[in-house]
Design a protein around this motif. Structure first.
Motif, PDB file in Angstrom:
ATOM      1  N   LYS A 224       0.834  -1.195   0.000  1.00  0.00           N
ATOM      2  CA  LYS A 224       0.000   0.000   0.000  1.00  0.00           C
ATOM      3  C   LYS A 224       0.872   1.249   0.000  1.00  0.00           C
ATOM      4  O   LYS A 224       1.874   1.309   0.710  1.00  0.00           O
ATOM      5  CB  LYS A 224      -0.912   0.004   1.233  1.00  0.00           C
ATOM      6  CG  LYS A 224      -1.873   1.178   1.288  1.00  0.00           C
ATOM      7  CD  LYS A 224      -2.801   1.058   2.499  1.00  0.00           C
ATOM      8  CE  LYS A 224      -3.794   2.219   2.547  1.00  0.00           C
ATOM      9  NZ  LYS A 224      -4.709   2.095   3.721  1.00  0.00           N
ATOM     10  N   SER A 270      -4.477   6.986  -1.428  1.00  0.00           N
ATOM     11  CA  SER A 270      -3.935   5.659  -1.130  1.00  0.00           C
ATOM     12  C   SER A 270      -4.044   4.788  -2.368  1.00  0.00           C
ATOM     13  O   SER A 270      -5.037   4.865  -3.110  1.00  0.00           O
ATOM     14  CB  SER A 270      -4.675   5.004   0.041  1.00  0.00           C
ATOM     15  OG  SER A 270      -6.018   4.715  -0.308  1.00  0.00           O
ATOM     16  N   THR A 272      -3.456   0.629  -3.404  1.00  0.00           N
ATOM     17  CA  THR A 272      -3.229  -0.712  -2.867  1.00  0.00           C
ATOM     18  C   THR A 272      -3.164  -1.702  -4.019  1.00  0.00           C
ATOM     19  O   THR A 272      -4.112  -1.816  -4.814  1.00  0.00           O
ATOM     20  CB  THR A 272      -4.345  -1.129  -1.901  1.00  0.00           C
ATOM     21  OG1 THR A 272      -4.454  -0.155  -0.864  1.00  0.00           O
ATOM     22  CG2 THR A 272      -4.043  -2.483  -1.287  1.00  0.00           C
ATOM     23  N   TYR A 357      -7.656   2.362  -5.530  1.00  0.00           N
ATOM     24  CA  TYR A 357      -7.184   3.682  -5.116  1.00  0.00           C
ATOM     25  C   TYR A 357      -8.325   4.498  -4.533  1.00  0.00           C
ATOM     26  O   TYR A 357      -9.516   4.269  -4.823  1.00  0.00           O
ATOM     27  CB  TYR A 357      -6.526   4.427  -6.284  1.00  0.00           C
ATOM     28  CG  TYR A 357      -7.474   5.020  -7.296  1.00  0.00           C
ATOM     29  CD1 TYR A 357      -7.946   6.334  -7.164  1.00  0.00           C
ATOM     30  CD2 TYR A 357      -7.882   4.289  -8.404  1.00  0.00           C
ATOM     31  CE1 TYR A 357      -8.815   6.872  -8.103  1.00  0.00           C
ATOM     32  CE2 TYR A 357      -8.737   4.821  -9.349  1.00  0.00           C
ATOM     33  CZ  TYR A 357      -9.205   6.114  -9.191  1.00  0.00           C
ATOM     34  OH  TYR A 357     -10.066   6.655 -10.109  1.00  0.00           O
ATOM     35  N   GLU A 364     -13.492   3.867  -2.622  1.00  0.00           N
ATOM     36  CA  GLU A 364     -12.406   3.224  -3.348  1.00  0.00           C
ATOM     37  C   GLU A 364     -12.864   2.817  -4.746  1.00  0.00           C
ATOM     38  O   GLU A 364     -14.006   2.416  -4.947  1.00  0.00           O
ATOM     39  CB  GLU A 364     -11.914   1.995  -2.583  1.00  0.00           C
ATOM     40  CG  GLU A 364     -11.238   2.320  -1.264  1.00  0.00           C
ATOM     41  CD  GLU A 364     -10.736   1.068  -0.569  1.00  0.00           C
ATOM     42  OE1 GLU A 364     -11.225  -0.027  -0.922  1.00  0.00           O
ATOM     43  OE2 GLU A 364      -9.859   1.189   0.305  1.00  0.00           O
TER      44      GLU A 364
END
Length: 578
Positions: A224, A270, A272, A357, A364
Motif C-alpha cells: 500500500k 492511497s 493498494t 485507489y 475506493e
C-alpha cells in the motif's frame, strides 16, 4: 550432560563446544528457575515416592532408575521434539541409575550426617531425611559450575573492517535469543557500553546517491502507498496509467502528457496493489531522504555497481517493512508498477492485475488490468506510453500490450507555506513491503550516506574481511571470508569500509571458531594436572560409593535414632539374660 555424553560417543568434532547442541550453559538465574520448574518438581515427588515404597537396596535402585527415567522421558515427550528421542531415553534411564545410586549412598552411609548433628538425635534425623535432596542439588550445582567453566566463552575484544562485496544478515534487537553457528544458546544482546544507543542499519535512514536511484520490488498482497497533506494550502495532483515504462530512463514525461485518470486538489490518497509482483520508485525529485523500517532480521547485499565499479550499490530485504520518502515541499512524482506475470510448472504466464485507489477519502475505485493478447511479438518494441482506462461505475479496466503497467502519481509543490509548516514535511509511505529495496550509485567517499551507525548484536556474512584483530592479536583472513559473530558490537563507516568493534561472545571465521572457552584459554601446564586428577577423583568416589553399598542393611529407610535405640535395647536385654 546428555549433549556432552552424546558428543563424546559420536566423536563428530574435535571440540565438545563445537558439537551439535553443546554450547554455553544458561546463566545462574535461569539455572535456579529451571530447578523449580513444576514438571521437574512433579517428577521429583513421583520418583521419591517410588523409592520410599521400596525397602531393600535392590528395590530402591530399580524403582529409582525406572521412576526417574520415565519422568524425564515424559517431560521430553511433552515438548513435542522427537529428534534424538532414543538417545534421550537412554540418557534419562542412565541418569535415573546414577541418582538412585547416589540416594542409596547418602542414606546408607550416615557418617557425614552424624558429624553434622554432633550427637543431637533430632537434627540427625532431619539431616538424614533431607540428605538425598541436598545431595541432588549439590551434584547439579557442581556439574553446572564445572561444565559452565568448560563451556563459557568470555567476551573477547574484536575489531575488523568489511569491504564490498558483502552479503549476509544482521540483528540489532536487545534482549533476544542469539543463535550463532550451530549453537543453541541464550545470550543477552545489546549495545556496546559507552557507544551511541542507535541501531546499525543498511538503508535505514539514508540519502540517495547523486545520480543514483532507489527502487523497491516485491511480491505478496497488501502493498500500500499512502500520502497525506500536512499543510493548510492546497496541493494539486494527477494520476495516470501507463504501460511499457520499464528501466531507469523510461520517458515518463512523454507518457503523462496524455489526459490523466484524475486531476485536481489532493488532500490524501492511497494506492493498494493486489497480490503479485510490484515495484515502487520516486522518479522526481532526486537525492531524496528515505527512511526504512522492518522488524525482521535484516538481509543485505553490498556490491560494486555494475555501471561503475568505483561506486557501490546497497540492497536489503524487507519482510513486512515500511518505506518513507520525504516530500520536502517540491513537486513529487512516484510510480507503482505491476508485473502481470506469474510462474507455473511450464514457465511464466500472464495474470490479470488490479489496483485499488482512493483520493481525498472518497469511495475506493478498482482498476483492472489485463493483457490484450496472450502472445507478444518477439520483435515488437516496448515503448513507454499512456494507457487508456475505461470506466464501468466503480470498476475501471484497461487492456495492455506489454507485461508491465504502472500508475504514476504527480503531486505539485504547495503554493504557500507558513514558517511553522516548513518543519512539517509530508511523506510518501509504502507499507506492507515484502521484497528488496535497492539504492545504487554511491561513491566510495559517500558510502556513509547509506549507513546508519549503531549497535549490532549478531552478524553472519560472506565477503571481504580486513584487519581482523582478536584480543590484541592480528588474525589473517582470505580474499573472501565467511564470518559469524554475536555479542555487543558497534558498527560505523570508515571510508568505503564498515568498521565493527566491541566485545564478541562468539566468533567463527571460515568455519573455525576463534572465540576460546575458559578451559581452552588455560595453559597446558594447568590443564594436564586437572585431566590427570579426574581419574583419581573418580576412583575415590567409586570406592566410597562401593563401600557404602556393601554395608549390610535389611531396611534402607530406617531412621538413625531408631536404629540406635534398637541396638541399645538389644544390648540391655542381652546383659539381663546373662
Amino acid at each position: 550432560m546428555q549433549a556432552i555424553a552424546v558428543a563424546l560417543v559420536s566423536g563428530e568434532t574435535s571440540s565438545l563446544y563445537d558439537s551439535e547442541n553443546v554450547g554455553q550453559l544458561v546463566n545462574v538465574k535461569a539455572y535456579l528457575t529451571s530447578a523449580l520448574w513444576p514438571p521437574y518438581l512433579a517428577a521429583g515427588v513421583f520418583s521419591a515416592a517410588a523409592m520410599l515404597l521400596a525397602s531393600t537396596k535392590r528395590a530402591v535402585f530399580a524403582s529409582g532408575t525406572v521412576a526417574i527415567g520415565l519422568s524425564l522421558t515424559a517431560i521430553d515427550l511433552s515438548s513435542g521434539v522427537l529428534d534424538g528421542l532414543a538417545a534421550s531415553i537412554l540418557c534419562n534411564f542412565a541418569a535415573g541409575a546414577i541418582l538412585a545410586t547416589l540416594t542409596l549412598v547418602l542414606v546408607l552411609d550416615n557418617r557425614i550426617v552424624r558429624r553434622i548433628a554432633n550427637g543431637n538425635a533430632k537434627v540427625e534425623r532431619i539431616v538424614w531425611l533431607l540428605a538425598p535432596a541436598i545431595g541432588y542439588f549439590a551434584l547439579a550445582t557442581i556439574l553446572f559450575c564445572v561444565l559452565g567453566f568448560l563451556t563459557t566463552v568470555p567476551t573477547t575484544p574484536v575489531s575488523f573492517r568489511l569491504e564490498p562485496s558483502l552479503n549476509g544478515y544482521y540483528v540489532t534487537e536487545e534482549e533476544q535469543q542469539c543463535r550463532a553457528g550451530n549453537q543453541d544458546e541464550s545470550k543477552q544482546c545489546g549495545s556496546v557500553d559507552g557507544k551511541d544507543h542507535s541501531k546499525f542499519s543498511f538503508l535505514g535512514n539514508f540519502s540517495e546517491a547523486e545520480n543514483g536511484r532507489t527502487d523497491f520490488i516485491g511480491g505478496g498482497a497488501g502493498l500500500k502507498i499512502g500520502w497525506s497533506r500536512t499543510t493548510e494550502g492546497s496541493t494539486r495532483g494527477s494520476l495516470w496509467a501507463t504501460q511499457g515504462c520499464v528501466g531507469e530512463n523510461a520517458p515518463y514525461e512523454d507518457a503523462i502528457k496524455s489526459p490523466p485518470i484524475y486531476t485536481g486538489e489532493i488532500r490524501n490518497l492511497s494506492l493498494t496493489a493486489d497480490e503479485g509482483l510490484s515495484d515502487f520508485r520516486v522518479i522526481h525529485p532526486k537525492l531524496n531522504e528515505v527512511t526504512v523500517s522492518d522488524d525482521r532480521i535484516t538481509q543485505f547485499w553490498v556490491n560494486p555497481s555494475r555501471d561503475d565499479p568505483e561506486k557501490i550499490d546497497v540492497s536489503r530485504f524487507l519482510g513486512n517493512g515500511t518505506i518513507q520518502v520525504a516530500n520536502n515541499f517540491t513537486k513529487t512524482t512516484f510510480v507503482l508498477g505491476l508485473i502481470p506475470l506469474t510462474g507455473n510448472e511450464e514457465g511464466a504466464a500472464f495474470k490479470a492485475r488490479s489496483v485499488t485507489y482512493s483520493i481525498n477519502g472518497d469511495d475506493e475505485r478498482v482498476i483492472n488490468f489485463r493483457m490484450a493478447s496472450e502472445m507478444i511479438r518477439a520483435q515488437a518494441s516496448i515503448s513507454c506510453e499512456a494507457l487508456e482506462v475505461f470506466e464501468h461505475g466503480e470498476q475501471m479496466s484497461a487492456a495492455t500490450n506489454v507485461p508491465y503497467v504502472s500508475l504514476v502519481v504527480s503531486l505539485e509543490a504547495p503554493e504557500q507555506l507558513s514558517l511553522e509548516e516548513l518543519g512539517k514535511p509530508s511523506h510518501v509511505t509504502v507499507s506492507g513491503a515484502n521484497g528488496w529495496i535497492k539504492s545504487i550509485g554511491y561513491r566510495k567517499e559517500n558510502f556513509h550516506e547509506a549507513i546508519t551507525p549503531g549497535r549490532i548484536s549478531q552478524l553472519s556474512l560472506i565477503g571481504v574481511v580486513r584487519d581482523l584483530v582478536i584480543d590484541g592479536q592480528a588474525v589473517p583472513t582470505g580474499a573472501t571470508s565467511t564470518l559469524q559473530l554475536s555479542g555487543k558490537m558497534y558498527a560505523r563507516t570508515d571510508g568505503p569500509a564498515i568498521l565493527i568493534e566491541g566485545g564478541a561472545d562468539y566468533l567463527i571465521l571460515n568455519g573455525k571458531r576463534l572465540s576460546s572457552t575458559r578451559w581452552e584459554q588455560l595453559d597446558a601446564g594447568v590443564r594436564i594436572p586437572i585431566i590427570l586428577g579426574v581419574p583419581t577423583a573418580a576412583y575415590f568416589l567409586l570406592s566410597f560409593a562401593g563401600a557404602a553399598l556393601r554395608r549390610p542393611a535389611r531396611l534402607v529407610w530406617r531412621l538413625p535414632g531408631k536404629h540406635k535405640r534398637q541396638t541399645s535395647e538389644s544390648r540391655y536385654r542381652h546383659s539381663a539374660v546373662r
